[in-house]
Design a protein around this motif. Structure first.
Motif, PDB file in Angstrom:
ATOM      1  N   VAL A   1       0.825  -1.206   0.000  1.00  0.00           N
ATOM      2  CA  VAL A   1       0.000   0.000   0.000  1.00  0.00           C
ATOM      3  C   VAL A   1       0.863   1.261   0.000  1.00  0.00           C
ATOM      4  O   VAL A   1       0.652   2.176  -0.809  1.00  0.00           O
ATOM      5  N   LYS A   2       1.836   1.335   0.914  1.00  0.00           N
ATOM      6  CA  LYS A   2       2.612   2.566   1.092  1.00  0.00           C
ATOM      7  C   LYS A   2       3.363   2.945  -0.177  1.00  0.00           C
ATOM      8  O   LYS A   2       3.250   4.071  -0.667  1.00  0.00           O
ATOM      9  N   GLU A   3       4.135   2.004  -0.729  1.00  0.00           N
ATOM     10  CA  GLU A   3       4.940   2.308  -1.905  1.00  0.00           C
ATOM     11  C   GLU A   3       4.065   2.628  -3.123  1.00  0.00           C
ATOM     12  O   GLU A   3       4.381   3.511  -3.917  1.00  0.00           O
ATOM     13  N   THR A   4       2.948   1.915  -3.247  1.00  0.00           N
ATOM     14  CA  THR A   4       2.043   2.167  -4.375  1.00  0.00           C
ATOM     15  C   THR A   4       1.411   3.546  -4.268  1.00  0.00           C
ATOM     16  O   THR A   4       1.313   4.279  -5.260  1.00  0.00           O
ATOM     17  N   THR A   5       0.993   3.921  -3.063  1.00  0.00           N
ATOM     18  CA  THR A   5       0.380   5.235  -2.853  1.00  0.00           C
ATOM     19  C   THR A   5       1.379   6.349  -3.151  1.00  0.00           C
ATOM     20  O   THR A   5       1.035   7.353  -3.794  1.00  0.00           O
ATOM     21  N   LEU A   6       2.613   6.194  -2.695  1.00  0.00           N
ATOM     22  CA  LEU A   6       3.647   7.195  -2.972  1.00  0.00           C
ATOM     23  C   LEU A   6       3.896   7.320  -4.475  1.00  0.00           C
ATOM     24  O   LEU A   6       4.037   8.426  -5.003  1.00  0.00           O
ATOM     25  N   THR A   7       3.940   6.183  -5.160  1.00  0.00           N
ATOM     26  CA  THR A   7       4.158   6.195  -6.615  1.00  0.00           C
ATOM     27  C   THR A   7       3.020   6.900  -7.322  1.00  0.00           C
ATOM     28  O   THR A   7       3.232   7.715  -8.229  1.00  0.00           O
ATOM     29  N   LEU A   8       1.797   6.618  -6.899  1.00  0.00           N
ATOM     30  CA  LEU A   8       0.624   7.241  -7.521  1.00  0.00           C
ATOM     31  C   LEU A   8       0.642   8.755  -7.333  1.00  0.00           C
ATOM     32  O   LEU A   8       0.374   9.510  -8.278  1.00  0.00           O
ATOM     33  N   HIS A   9       0.978   9.218  -6.127  1.00  0.00           N
ATOM     34  CA  HIS A   9       0.907  10.649  -5.833  1.00  0.00           C
ATOM     35  C   HIS A   9       2.080  11.438  -6.411  1.00  0.00           C
ATOM     36  O   HIS A   9       2.066  12.676  -6.379  1.00  0.00           O
ATOM     37  N   LYS A  10       3.071  10.756  -6.964  1.00  0.00           N
ATOM     38  CA  LYS A  10       4.159  11.475  -7.649  1.00  0.00           C
ATOM     39  C   LYS A  10       3.674  12.057  -8.966  1.00  0.00           C
ATOM     40  O   LYS A  10       4.307  12.941  -9.535  1.00  0.00           O
ATOM     41  N   GLY A  11       2.555  11.542  -9.477  1.00  0.00           N
ATOM     42  CA  GLY A  11       1.999  12.031 -10.735  1.00  0.00           C
ATOM     43  C   GLY A  11       2.407  11.167 -11.911  1.00  0.00           C
ATOM     44  O   GLY A  11       3.453  10.500 -11.879  1.00  0.00           O
ATOM     45  N   GLY A  12       1.584  11.179 -12.948  1.00  0.00           N
ATOM     46  CA  GLY A  12       1.890  10.438 -14.162  1.00  0.00           C
ATOM     47  C   GLY A  12       1.764   8.942 -14.044  1.00  0.00           C
ATOM     48  O   GLY A  12       2.289   8.193 -14.871  1.00  0.00           O
ATOM     49  N   PHE A  13       1.036   8.473 -13.034  1.00  0.00           N
ATOM     50  CA  PHE A  13       0.953   7.032 -12.774  1.00  0.00           C
ATOM     51  C   PHE A  13       0.388   6.265 -13.966  1.00  0.00           C
ATOM     52  O   PHE A  13       0.817   5.150 -14.259  1.00  0.00           O
ATOM     53  N   LEU A  14      -0.574   6.867 -14.669  1.00  0.00           N
ATOM     54  CA  LEU A  14      -1.226   6.181 -15.777  1.00  0.00           C
ATOM     55  C   LEU A  14      -0.504   6.385 -17.117  1.00  0.00           C
ATOM     56  O   LEU A  14      -0.976   5.899 -18.144  1.00  0.00           O
ATOM     57  N   THR A  15       0.602   7.104 -17.106  1.00  0.00           N
ATOM     58  CA  THR A  15       1.324   7.345 -18.358  1.00  0.00           C
ATOM     59  C   THR A  15       2.791   6.923 -18.280  1.00  0.00           C
ATOM     60  O   THR A  15       3.567   7.216 -19.198  1.00  0.00           O
ATOM     61  N   GLN A  16       3.178   6.258 -17.205  1.00  0.00           N
ATOM     62  CA  GLN A  16       4.578   5.867 -17.024  1.00  0.00           C
ATOM     63  C   GLN A  16       4.744   4.348 -17.027  1.00  0.00           C
ATOM     64  O   GLN A  16       3.886   3.620 -16.537  1.00  0.00           O
ATOM     65  N   ILE A  17       5.862   3.913 -17.580  1.00  0.00           N
ATOM     66  CA  ILE A  17       6.211   2.494 -17.562  1.00  0.00           C
ATOM     67  C   ILE A  17       6.789   2.147 -16.198  1.00  0.00           C
ATOM     68  O   ILE A  17       7.621   2.876 -15.647  1.00  0.00           O
ATOM     69  N   GLY A  18       6.340   1.038 -15.648  1.00  0.00           N
ATOM     70  CA  GLY A  18       6.869   0.580 -14.369  1.00  0.00           C
ATOM     71  C   GLY A  18       7.282  -0.882 -14.442  1.00  0.00           C
ATOM     72  O   GLY A  18       7.066  -1.563 -15.447  1.00  0.00           O
ATOM     73  N   VAL A  19       7.896  -1.337 -13.383  1.00  0.00           N
ATOM     74  CA  VAL A  19       8.288  -2.744 -13.267  1.00  0.00           C
ATOM     75  C   VAL A  19       7.662  -3.319 -12.010  1.00  0.00           C
ATOM     76  O   VAL A  19       7.739  -2.719 -10.927  1.00  0.00           O
ATOM     77  N   ILE A  20       7.000  -4.450 -12.153  1.00  0.00           N
ATOM     78  CA  ILE A  20       6.457  -5.184 -11.011  1.00  0.00           C
ATOM     79  C   ILE A  20       7.275  -6.457 -10.848  1.00  0.00           C
ATOM     80  O   ILE A  20       7.322  -7.301 -11.740  1.00  0.00           O
ATOM     81  N   ASP A  21       7.941  -6.568  -9.701  1.00  0.00           N
ATOM     82  CA  ASP A  21       8.759  -7.743  -9.393  1.00  0.00           C
ATOM     83  C   ASP A  21       7.889  -8.735  -8.624  1.00  0.00           C
ATOM     84  O   ASP A  21       7.617  -8.556  -7.438  1.00  0.00           O
ATOM     85  N   VAL A  22       7.419  -9.769  -9.342  1.00  0.00           N
ATOM     86  CA  VAL A  22       6.534 -10.763  -8.731  1.00  0.00           C
ATOM     87  C   VAL A  22       7.345 -11.995  -8.344  1.00  0.00           C
ATOM     88  O   VAL A  22       7.724 -12.806  -9.192  1.00  0.00           O
TER      89      VAL A  22
END
Length: 208
Positions: A47-68
């Motif tokens: 929750v914490k890291e995802t919320t911080l990432t979202l509030h940085k802006g551009g969440f829906l327009t940036q490429i990310g990596v999910i380490d599963v």
């Protein structure tokens, strides 16, 4: 394609509202990775890291990596759900990103030189018709924003999509018309003067 963020995740086998509530009590969020003609992969993310990432802006327009669990997936966030009262993140949908892929994404509009805009300095008001524009964009060149320069915009001007310098490979999904992004609404005094002049012209024409 450079990633803007990375989140640690674990595969999950529990689904449903009860399971989701239990995850959130543990500081985790339910999420799903889908696309690329592969089965959907239910995961949990912090929750914490995802919320911080979202509030940085551009969440829906940036490429990310999910380490599963050690396997890295290149993704873009397609959608997220927020709590209706607290605005807490409740769920995120991620779309797999592959080389050469094209996405349909809402790109935000950014206005430049608003403080220098002649139309605004003369008392006009910037009326934003579209805060975002739906566009087809290549995965390796997703623009953070569409920029419109207001340095020469005058009262009464209409700013169309044709006024935007589009990044290479990007095009709006609406292609059959030059749609409006914003207008510079003329000051009330100017509009009234124009209306009076128009009425005077009509009166003169009627007397002729």
């Amino acid at each position: 394609m450079a990633a803007s963020y990375e989140l640690k995740a674990q595969a999950r086998d529990r689904v449903g509202k009860g399971a989701a509530r239990a995850l959130r009590r543990e500081g985790l969020l339910p999420a799903v990775i889908y696309g690329d003609k592969k089965p959907a992969l239910p995961i949990t993310i912090p929750v914490k890291e995802t919320t911080l990432t979202l509030h940085k802006g551009g969440f829906l327009t940036q490429i990310g990596v999910i380490d599963v669990d050690g396997e890295k997936h290149q993704v873009i966030a397609k959608d997220f759900q927020l709590h209706p009262v607290r605005d807490d993140v409740l769920h995120v949908d991620f779309l797999r990103v592959t080389k050469g892929a094209t996405f349909t994404i809402e790109i935000p509009v950014q206005f430049l030189n608003e403080d220098k805009c002649p139309g605004i300095k003369k008392g006009g008001v910037l009326n934003v018709v579209r805060h975002t524009v739906e566009m087809n964009v290549p995965a390796d060149a997703i623009p953070e924003a569409l920029e419109i320069d207001l340095a020469n915009a005058q009262p009464g001007d209409t700013l169309h999509i044709s006024a935007v310098t589009l990044p290479k490979g990007c095009e709006p999904t609406i292609t059959d018309r030059d749609f409006t992004i914003a207008t510079i609404a003329a000051p009330a005094g100017v509009k009234e003067a124009d209306d009076d002049a128009s009425e005077d012209g009509e009166a003169e024409g009627g007397d002729a």
